[in-house]
Design an enzyme around this catalytic site. Sequence first.
Site, mmCIF file in Angstrom:
data_model
loop_
_atom_site.group_PDB
_atom_site.id
_atom_site.type_symbol
_atom_site.label_atom_id
_atom_site.label_comp_id
_atom_site.label_asym_id
_atom_site.label_seq_id
_atom_site.Cartn_x
_atom_site.Cartn_y
_atom_site.Cartn_z
ATOM 1 C CB THR A 185 -5.891 5.255 5.306
ATOM 2 O OG1 THR A 185 -6.690 4.376 4.695
ATOM 3 C CG2 THR A 185 -5.382 4.715 6.686
ATOM 4 C CD GLU A 329 -2.710 3.600 8.468
ATOM 5 O OE1 GLU A 329 -2.112 4.536 8.434
ATOM 6 O OE2 GLU A 329 -2.860 2.906 7.433
ATOM 7 C CE LYS A 437 11.510 -3.346 -5.108
ATOM 8 N NZ LYS A 437 10.249 -4.042 -4.665
ATOM 9 C CD1 TRP A 442 15.226 -1.978 -4.541
ATOM 10 C CD2 TRP A 442 14.855 -1.586 -2.476
ATOM 11 N NE1 TRP A 442 14.687 -2.978 -3.809
ATOM 12 C CE2 TRP A 442 14.295 -2.784 -2.857
ATOM 13 C CE3 TRP A 442 14.511 -0.771 -1.309
ATOM 14 C CZ2 TRP A 442 13.714 -3.407 -1.796
ATOM 15 C CZ3 TRP A 442 13.789 -1.707 -0.368
ATOM 16 C CH2 TRP A 442 13.453 -3.031 -0.606
HETATM 17 P P1 ADP Z 1 -2.122 8.971 3.836
HETATM 18 O O1 ADP Z 1 -1.492 10.105 3.095
HETATM 19 O O2 ADP Z 1 -1.972 7.678 2.911
HETATM 20 O O3 ADP Z 1 -3.666 9.134 3.962
HETATM 21 P P2 ADP Z 1 -1.173 9.258 5.943
HETATM 22 O O4 ADP Z 1 -1.340 10.864 6.149
HETATM 23 O O5 ADP Z 1 -1.035 8.807 7.176
HETATM 24 O O6 ADP Z 1 -1.844 8.867 5.067
HETATM 25 O O7 ADP Z 1 0.496 9.526 5.689
HETATM 26 C C1 ADP Z 1 1.341 8.556 5.980
HETATM 27 C C2 ADP Z 1 2.617 8.163 5.029
HETATM 28 O O8 ADP Z 1 2.996 9.818 4.743
HETATM 29 C C3 ADP Z 1 3.796 7.707 5.746
HETATM 30 O O9 ADP Z 1 3.571 6.349 5.605
HETATM 31 C C4 ADP Z 1 4.863 8.096 4.779
HETATM 32 O O10 ADP Z 1 4.835 7.333 3.356
HETATM 33 C C5 ADP Z 1 4.525 9.521 4.358
HETATM 34 N N1 ADP Z 1 5.220 10.481 5.410
HETATM 35 C C6 ADP Z 1 4.926 11.031 6.564
HETATM 36 N N2 ADP Z 1 5.777 11.871 6.981
HETATM 37 C C7 ADP Z 1 6.725 11.811 5.918
HETATM 38 C C8 ADP Z 1 8.126 12.393 6.105
HETATM 39 N N3 ADP Z 1 8.576 13.268 6.866
HETATM 40 N N4 ADP Z 1 9.185 12.034 5.073
HETATM 41 C C9 ADP Z 1 8.419 11.235 3.919
HETATM 42 N N5 ADP Z 1 7.486 10.541 4.009
HETATM 43 C C10 ADP Z 1 6.311 11.046 5.116
#
Ligand code: ADP
Length: 544
Positions: A185, A329, A437, A442
């Site tokens: 991640t 994940e 918040k 929210w």
């Molecule tokens: P990181 O950016 O933390 O490395 P990921 O690429 O796995 O991890 O990103 C996952 C996160 O990206 C999701 O938990 C969510 O918050 C955000 N995300 C992914 N797709 C969307 C979407 N279509 N709209 C809003 N948020 C999104």
Amino acid sequence: MDNLMQPFSLRVSEILDHAARYHPRRKIISRNVEGPIVETDWNAVYLKAKKLSKALQKLGIKKGDRIGVMAWNTARHLELWYGIPGSGAVNHTLNPRLFAKQLTYIINHAEDKILMIDLDLVKILEEILPTCKTVEQIIVLTDNINMPKSNLPNLLCYEELVENEDSDFSWVKGHETEACGICYTSGTTGNPKGVVYTHRSNVLHALASATPDMINLSSTDRIMPVVPLFHANGWSIGYTAPLVGASMVMPGREMTPEALFEMLEKGVTVTAAVPTIWLLLLNYLKTNNLKLSSLKRVIIGGSSCPRAVIETFQKDFGVQVFHAWGMTEMSPLGTICSFKPEVLNLSEEERISIQETTGHPPFTVELKLTDDDGTKLKTDGQTQGKLWARGAAVVQQYLKIDEEAVDHDGWFDTGDVATIDENGYMSITDRSKDIIKSGGEWISSIELENAAVGHPKIVEAAAIGVSHPKWDERPILVVVCEKGEMVQPKEITDFMSDYIAKWQIPDDIIFVDEIPHTATGKISKMGIRQILKKQDYQHPDKRQ
Ligand code: ADP
């Protein structure tokens, strides 16, 4: 009763075997890192992957050993996706955009034995290799002529290594739950965490994502993953495409709209990337009065897709948008927005509103919403709650972290806040740590950002909550305008008031030249907070 069916093993090598057997001549068009655009096919990828597996074994690679790969989206990279697991090793994708310190951390944490890297990334490695404790060998993904001059020890040339082998090799066998790949991640909070995909989870995930209500991929498609293979399991496209025998276009490292347009025009029917890429491309197409001649569908995810992007693709270019949500994940697919019968007959505008949601899950994914105490919430499209996921390709435990990443019923807390409607369409409202918040209510930072970027002179916007003496937190908006354009704050808030409630309107607008992004191209709220902290920023009501 006894099991009387064959013990077919869900290993990713089966995917490439299938592609080579039944779709051998399907083209893969690739922009090499060395420069030229080259063509290959699934049969050639298969033969080279076998040679690579054999070469890796000769280099002493044993089952379960980790091999770090830092490379752009090329046909060669696909060979690695099968050659590494085919040798029994684990393919650890590395994001070259990470800070040197983070790269060192994850290479050491995963205990990578070999690193395989693109030509232009050798410099990064020269910087960090002295701190990488487990690396024994480096393979540069190029041919003999292009081998770089470098003082790195034990440097091997990929093409030479592979060409010295024959393809007479049987993929290493083993249980389908053995490790196949690792993706970390991005570590927005604390150190990056390793997600270990199994052969089984990757095969099931590829099967699920290919289905008609998801990516809907077939052998008649040509798919171009703009999303890098090192980001969130490459959205699994490296597995889904050969599984259905689709042709591919691999865009290499050139991410400019000009370069992407050139590659899209090579017969691409489906493509996939984060919204920022498409904002830039659409701008370029409009400015240069260009059309897309073959593209039919675009998958957009990773962060929320603004309505304006959906509208422009569909109305001006005849390209259908599929808004998707996922996570590293989750391998990564969680949901895709395709039309179920319940919404098929809505008006065009109403259907675009549905497409602003991130859609519904495939078979193998289950979602639920709860409040902070874990009580299940209604799925009425209004009630916001913590989003949990469970499924065949969802993490159970991070690499080398003793504690499980799921609760006693196997639910993984996604860290997102969402709503789910009566038809199962899910909308991400925020990351739980980013939600604003205000006075017990929210406010979704995503909603504010999407409302702002609809303004024609705004390129990018980020909303964050800042502390407030009366309301606990209030939203402020950080904005990047089109080059050479000036917009008054009131013009922005007036524009936004058509889309959001009055009490949600940001209290302050800050103009910047650039918004900081994470290594995966997302807005970095942490980066924005750091900038504001440096400036000693205070909410207007706190200033004397
Ligand atoms: P990181 O950016 O933390 O490395 P990921 O690429 O796995 O991890 O990103 C996952 C996160 O990206 C999701 O938990 C969510 O918050 C955000 N995300 C992914 N797709 C969307 C979407 N279509 N709209 C809003 N948020 C999104």
